[in-house]
Scaffold this active site. Structure first.
Site, mmCIF file in Angstrom:
data_model
loop_
_atom_site.group_PDB
_atom_site.id
_atom_site.type_symbol
_atom_site.label_atom_id
_atom_site.label_comp_id
_atom_site.label_asym_id
_atom_site.label_seq_id
_atom_site.Cartn_x
_atom_site.Cartn_y
_atom_site.Cartn_z
ATOM 1 N N PHE A 58 0.801 -1.228 0.000
ATOM 2 C CA PHE A 58 0.000 0.000 0.000
ATOM 3 C C PHE A 58 0.832 1.276 0.000
ATOM 4 O O PHE A 58 0.303 2.349 -0.257
ATOM 5 C CB PHE A 58 -0.958 0.019 1.195
ATOM 6 C CG PHE A 58 -0.343 -0.453 2.478
ATOM 7 C CD1 PHE A 58 0.449 0.386 3.241
ATOM 8 C CD2 PHE A 58 -0.546 -1.755 2.903
ATOM 9 C CE1 PHE A 58 1.020 -0.063 4.418
ATOM 10 C CE2 PHE A 58 0.020 -2.210 4.082
ATOM 11 C CZ PHE A 58 0.808 -1.355 4.840
ATOM 12 N N GLY A 61 1.347 3.730 -3.527
ATOM 13 C CA GLY A 61 0.436 4.766 -3.987
ATOM 14 C C GLY A 61 -0.119 5.660 -2.890
ATOM 15 O O GLY A 61 -0.997 6.471 -3.134
ATOM 16 N N HIS A 62 0.374 5.537 -1.666
ATOM 17 C CA HIS A 62 -0.201 6.285 -0.530
ATOM 18 C C HIS A 62 0.907 6.909 0.298
ATOM 19 O O HIS A 62 1.357 6.307 1.253
ATOM 20 C CB HIS A 62 -1.029 5.349 0.336
ATOM 21 C CG HIS A 62 -1.909 6.030 1.313
ATOM 22 N ND1 HIS A 62 -1.533 6.320 2.602
ATOM 23 C CD2 HIS A 62 -3.176 6.491 1.192
ATOM 24 C CE1 HIS A 62 -2.524 6.897 3.247
ATOM 25 N NE2 HIS A 62 -3.542 7.005 2.412
ATOM 26 N N PHE A 63 1.378 7.998 0.046
ATOM 27 C CA PHE A 63 1.136 9.014 -0.957
ATOM 28 C C PHE A 63 2.372 9.127 -1.849
ATOM 29 O O PHE A 63 3.438 8.649 -1.471
ATOM 30 C CB PHE A 63 0.864 10.359 -0.290
ATOM 31 C CG PHE A 63 -0.431 10.384 0.485
ATOM 32 C CD1 PHE A 63 -1.631 10.602 -0.163
ATOM 33 C CD2 PHE A 63 -0.450 10.182 1.852
ATOM 34 C CE1 PHE A 63 -2.829 10.656 0.548
ATOM 35 C CE2 PHE A 63 -1.631 10.224 2.561
ATOM 36 C CZ PHE A 63 -2.830 10.461 1.917
ATOM 37 N N ILE A 68 2.789 6.872 3.743
ATOM 38 C CA ILE A 68 2.163 6.862 5.060
ATOM 39 C C ILE A 68 1.198 5.684 5.095
ATOM 40 O O ILE A 68 0.494 5.416 4.124
ATOM 41 C CB ILE A 68 1.407 8.183 5.319
ATOM 42 C CG1 ILE A 68 2.395 9.354 5.370
ATOM 43 C CG2 ILE A 68 0.605 8.117 6.611
ATOM 44 C CD1 ILE A 68 1.740 10.703 5.475
#
Length: 162
Positions: A58, A61-63, A68
């Site tokens: 994850f 793409g975050h961020f 985070i």
């Protein structure tokens, strides 16, 4: 509530069911297993930890360029340790090689205070509010390695063996 000060409800060390047995009975696997260790457990609560790896799926793409841990993943970590591991312990006499726990999250209400970054170790501490009719409701908090409050709230789930 004392759950947000210390883990006094977790005074009993693992007994009949050890940390590895509890984790083995979790209905998750990598990359969606967020429990490294169950450190203490009793009829009233549980504590355990997880370290977020730098290459978790994850973070890409975050961020952008500022990874985070998503809040939904923090809630999942709290639920896996604070509700599911405790539920497995509470149902330990019903679990066997043919009867595995079935879990469904039913509700959560969580407030967030600090971000969790890649490579951070978190500790989840949970206190049972009630367990009846196979519904387990807990007060759960997450602390970072500096013993700072990351998030806290209440999480409920249904746990049965089939």
């Amino acid at each position: 509530s004392q759950v947000f000060k210390t883990c006094e409800v977790c005074e009993m060390k693992l007994t009949k069911m050890n940390s590895n047995q509890i984790i083995k009975n979790l209905p998750y696997q990598k990359p969606f297993l967020f429990v490294d260790e169950v450190t203490q457990i009793s009829e009233n609560g549980v504590s355990g930890n997880y370290t977020f790896k730098e290459n978790e799926f994850f973070y890409e793409g975050h961020f952008k360029e500022n990874p985070i841990t998503p809040g939904v993943i923090l809630i999942e970590t709290m639920a896996q340790i604070g509700v599911v591991c405790l539920g497995i312990f509470l149902l330990k006499d019903e679990i066997s090689s043919t009867k595995k726990p079935q879990i469904a999250l039913t509700s959560n209400n969580v407030d967030f205070y600090l971000p969790v970054l890649p490579k951070e170790k978190v500790t989840v501490i949970s206190e049972k509010i009630y367990f009846r009719f196979n519904k387990l409701k807990c007060k759960v908090k997450m602390m970072n390695a500096k013993n700072e409050l990351v998030c806290r709230g209440e999480i409920s789930g249904m746990i049965v063996t089939k």
